[in-house]
Design a protein around this motif. Structure first.
Motif, PDB file in Angstrom:
ATOM      1  N   TYR A  21       0.889  -1.061   0.002  1.00 18.64           N
ATOM      2  CA  TYR A  21       0.078  -0.028  -0.121  1.00 18.64           C
ATOM      3  C   TYR A  21       0.728   1.389   0.009  1.00 18.64           C
ATOM      4  CZ  TYR A  21      -3.779   3.006   1.153  1.00 18.64           C
ATOM      5  OH  TYR A  21      -4.849   4.133   1.109  1.00 18.64           O
ATOM      6  N   LEU A  22       0.073   2.383  -0.331  1.00 19.34           N
ATOM      7  CA  LEU A  22       1.007   3.663  -0.670  1.00 19.34           C
ATOM      8  C   LEU A  22       1.711   4.111   0.868  1.00 19.34           C
ATOM      9  CD1 LEU A  22      -2.105   5.429  -2.109  1.00 19.34           C
ATOM     10  CD2 LEU A  22      -0.011   4.989  -3.015  1.00 19.34           C
ATOM     11  N   GLY A  23       2.959   4.167   0.594  1.00 20.93           N
ATOM     12  CA  GLY A  23       3.780   4.707   1.818  1.00 20.93           C
ATOM     13  C   GLY A  23       4.201   3.545   2.785  1.00 20.93           C
TER      14      GLY A  23
ATOM     15  N   ASN B  29       7.562  -4.032   7.302  1.00 11.42           N
ATOM     16  CA  ASN B  29       8.531  -2.780   7.493  1.00 11.42           C
ATOM     17  C   ASN B  29       7.920  -1.701   8.517  1.00 11.42           C
ATOM     18  OD1 ASN B  29      10.688  -1.020   6.543  1.00 11.42           O
ATOM     19  ND2 ASN B  29       9.381   0.084   5.243  1.00 11.42           N
ATOM     20  N   LYS B  30       8.784  -0.690   8.878  1.00 11.38           N
ATOM     21  CA  LYS B  30       8.552   0.175   9.797  1.00 11.38           C
ATOM     22  C   LYS B  30       8.593  -0.383  11.131  1.00 11.38           C
ATOM     23  CE  LYS B  30       6.485   3.243   6.514  1.00 11.38           C
ATOM     24  NZ  LYS B  30       5.765   4.517   6.262  1.00 11.38           N
ATOM     25  N   CYS B  31       8.967  -1.634  11.485  1.00 15.02           N
ATOM     26  CA  CYS B  31       9.100  -2.197  12.662  1.00 15.02           C
ATOM     27  C   CYS B  31       9.554  -1.143  13.871  1.00 15.02           C
ATOM     28  CB  CYS B  31       9.856  -3.427  12.685  1.00 15.02           C
ATOM     29  SG  CYS B  31       9.264  -4.692  11.790  1.00 15.02           S
TER      30      CYS B  31
ATOM     31  N   ARG C 102      11.180  -9.085   8.814  1.00 10.49           N
ATOM     32  CA  ARG C 102      10.915  -7.727   9.564  1.00 10.49           C
ATOM     33  C   ARG C 102      11.978  -6.714   9.114  1.00 10.49           C
ATOM     34  NH1 ARG C 102      10.108  -9.057  16.033  1.00 10.49           N
ATOM     35  NH2 ARG C 102       8.359 -10.431  15.778  1.00 10.49           N
ATOM     36  N   THR C 103      11.557  -5.688   8.711  1.00  8.71           N
ATOM     37  CA  THR C 103      12.578  -4.513   8.433  1.00  8.71           C
ATOM     38  C   THR C 103      12.390  -3.279   9.101  1.00  8.71           C
ATOM     39  OG1 THR C 103      11.345  -3.880   6.308  1.00  8.71           O
ATOM     40  CG2 THR C 103      13.191  -5.483   6.050  1.00  8.71           C
ATOM     41  N   THR C 104      13.302  -2.365   9.120  1.00 12.75           N
ATOM     42  CA  THR C 104      13.292  -1.019   9.473  1.00 12.75           C
ATOM     43  C   THR C 104      13.664  -0.290   8.359  1.00 12.75           C
ATOM     44  OG1 THR C 104      12.898  -1.531  11.748  1.00 12.75           O
ATOM     45  CG2 THR C 104      13.895   0.639  11.273  1.00 12.75           C
TER      46      THR C 104
END
Ligand SMILES: Nc1nc2c(ncn2[C@@H]2O[C@H](COP(=O)(O)OP(=O)(O)OP(=O)(O)O)[C@@H](O)[C@H]2O)c(=O)[nH]1
Length: 397
Positions: free
Chosen positions: A13-15, A184-186, A212-214
Motif C-alpha cells: 500500500y501507499l507509503g 516494514n517500519k518495525c 521484518r525490516t526497519t
C-alpha cells in the motif's frame, strides 16, 4: 537455452516503504545489473545513481480497464509488457525489479508474466521469469488502514470514479498473493504489537516467507533471485483457502495465545438472502477476514462468493452450482473432478454454504448462532424460494 531474466515485483500500500526497500537493495546489491521499472503515479524518488550503469529506470502509467462483467481491474499489463520487452531485448541486465503503485493488485501484474499477449504479440515467458512476489506491509499503519472502512475514492487515491475498491480489500489482496511478506517500519511499534500482527498476517498468509525490516534494510538475496514464485502455489496460499481445504487440524497452536483463530461454517440449508445480507452489514468486529461460498435460497442455481476484509464486504455471483447444470455437463465435471461427487447431496447436489472465518477473540458459538438464524426456517423451506425478496442489486441473466 537462453537464460531468462528473473523479475521481482514489489507490491504494498501507499507509503509502506517500497521505494525505501528498493533503494536499499540497489545500494547493497553489488554483483547484479538491476533494471528498475517504477509503475508509479507520483514522482520518481528512486535514487537514479543507485541503478547500475547499463541498466535503467523505466516508468509506466497506471492503467485501468473496465472488464466486461463490470468490475474494475487494475492493470498495467500493456505498458508493463512493452517496458519489460524493451529491457529484455536490450540485454545486458541480470535482473528486473518492478515497483507497483501502492494501489495495484498483484495478480494482474503476475499474470503479465504468465501469458503470451496475442494482441501485442509479446511473449514475456520466453525472456523473463517471475522470480519473487514481494508484499510490503506498513507495520505501524496496518490496523488503521485495514479498519478504516474507507475506499480509495474516500482517500482520493482511486484511479477514477469507477474505482470502488476499499482499502482493506486491497491490503488483503496484496497479503494473500505473495511469496515474501516484508513487515516494514518495525521501529514504530512494540515487540508485542509486532508479534501479534505477525501472527494475524501468518493466519491470513500461511505460506510466504516473513521478514521484518526497519527502513527497508534487507539482505537483497531475500528478494532477488529466490526462485520462489510459482503462480499456482501462490494463488492457493491464502489462509482462508487453506482452512477450507485442510480444516481444523492445520491450525497452528501458537496463534491461540494471541486469541487469533479461524473456523469454517458449513451448512447444507440455504440462507434467507435478506437475513444473511443484514448479518453481513453488521459483521462482528472480531472477524478480521472471512471468505467462502454462500447458498442463497432466492438464487438457488448460483454459488455466491462472499468476501470480507475489515468492514469491506463483497457479495457477488460466482458461477452455477454443478447441480444446476444440464446432466451432460455434470457428468463431464464428475469425470474431471471426482471429489465433487464425494459430497453430493441426492436432492441439492453440491449446493452448500462454506464460509471461513478468521479473527481475534472470535465468539465462535455466538457467530454460529447468528449465522444459523439466517438459514431458512422449516416454514420458509416449504415455500416457493423464488418469491423471496432479494437484497442484492446484481442482475443475473
Ligand atoms: N519510521 C520509519 N519510516 C520509514 C520506514 N521505511 C520507510 N519509511 C518512511 O516512510 C515514508 C514512505 O516510504 P516509501 O519508501 O516512499 O514508501 P512507498 O511504499 O514507496 O510509497 P508509495 O510510492 O507512495 O507507494 C518515507 O518517508 C520513508 O522515509 C521505516 O522502517 N520506519
Amino acid at each position: 537455452m537462453t537464460n531468462k531474466i528473473p523479475v521481482t515485483v514489489l507490491s504494498g500500500y501507499l507509503g509502506a516503504g517500497k521505494t525505501t526497500i528498493l533503494n536499499y537493495v540497489l545500494q547493497n546489491e553489488q554483483n547484479l545489473r538491476v533494471a528498475v521499472i517504477v509503475n508509479d503515479m507520483s514522482e520518481i524518488n528512486i535514487d537514479a545513481s543507485l541503478v547500475e550503469k547499463g541498466s535503467g529506470i523505466s516508468r509506466t502509467e497506471e492503467k485501468f480497464v473496465e472488464l466486461s462483467n463490470g468490475c474494475i481491474c487494475c492493470t498495467l499489463r500493456e505498458d508493463l509488457l512493452i517496458e519489460v520487452q524493451k529491457l529484455a531485448e536490450r540485454g545486458n541486465i541480470d535482473y528486473i525489479v518492478i515497483e507497483s503503485t501502492g494501489i495495484s493488485e498483484p495478480i494482474p501484474v503476475a499474470q503479465t508474466f504468465s501469458y503470451i499477449d496475442e494482441e501485442l504479440g509479446i511473449d514475456l515467458t520466453a525472456s523473463c521469469t517471475l522470480d519473487t512476489m514481494v508484499t510490503v506491509v506498513d507495520a505501524n499503519r496496518f490496523w488503521t488502514d485495514f479498519q478504516s472502512g474507507e475506499s480509495l475514492l474516500d482517500r482520493k487515491e482511486a484511479v477514477g470514479e469507477l474505482d470502488e475498491r476499499d482499502v482493506a480489500d486491497l491490503l488483503i489482496d496484496q497479503i494473500e498473493f505473495c511469496d515474501v511478506l516484508i513487515l516494514n517500519k518495525c521501529d514504530l511499534i512494540t515487540e508485542e504489537q509486532l508479534e501479534r500482527l505477525e501472527k494475524v498476517l501468518r493466519t491470513l498468509q500461511p505460506e510466504a516467507k516473513f521478514i521484518r525490516t526497519t527502513y527497508g534494510k534487507i539482505n537483497p538475496q531475500e528478494i532477488l533471485n529466490t526462485r520462489s514464485f510459482d503462480f499456482n502455489r501462490v494463488s492457493q496460499s491464502a489462509g482462508w483457502l487453506k482452512e477450507l481445504e485442510t480444516g481444523y487440524e492445520n491450525h497452528t497452536p501458537e496463534t491461540e495465545e494471541y486469541g487469533i483463530s479461524s473456523f469454517t461454517y458449513t451448512r447444507t440449508i440455504p440462507f434467507h438472502p435478506k437475513r444473511f445480507k443484514e448479518w453481513a452489514e453488521n459483521i462482528p468486529i472480531e472477524i478480521v477476514r472471512s471468505k467462502g461460498f454462500i447458498w442463497s435460497a432466492r438464487h438457488n442455481d448460483i454459488a455466491i462468493l462472499f468476501s470480507q476484509a475489515g468492514s469491506a464486504v463483497n457479495i457477488s455471483p460466482l458461477s452455477y452450482w454443478v447441480a444446476a447444470l444440464p446432466k451432460e455437463q455434470q457428468q463431464q465435471i464428475f469425470i474431471q473432478y471426482p471429489e465433487v461427487r464425494g459430497s453430493w447431496d441426492p436432492e441439492f447436489g453440491d449446493r452448500k454454504t462454506q464460509l471461513v472465518i478468521i479473527g481475534i477473540d472470535l465468539p465462535k458459538d455466538e457467530i454460529t448462532k447468528q449465522l444459523d438464524a439466517c438459514l431458512l426456517t422449516d416454514e420458509e423451506f416449504d415455500k416457493e424460494w423464488r418469491t423471496f425478496e432479494t437484497p442484492f442489486d446484481w442482475k443475473l441473466r
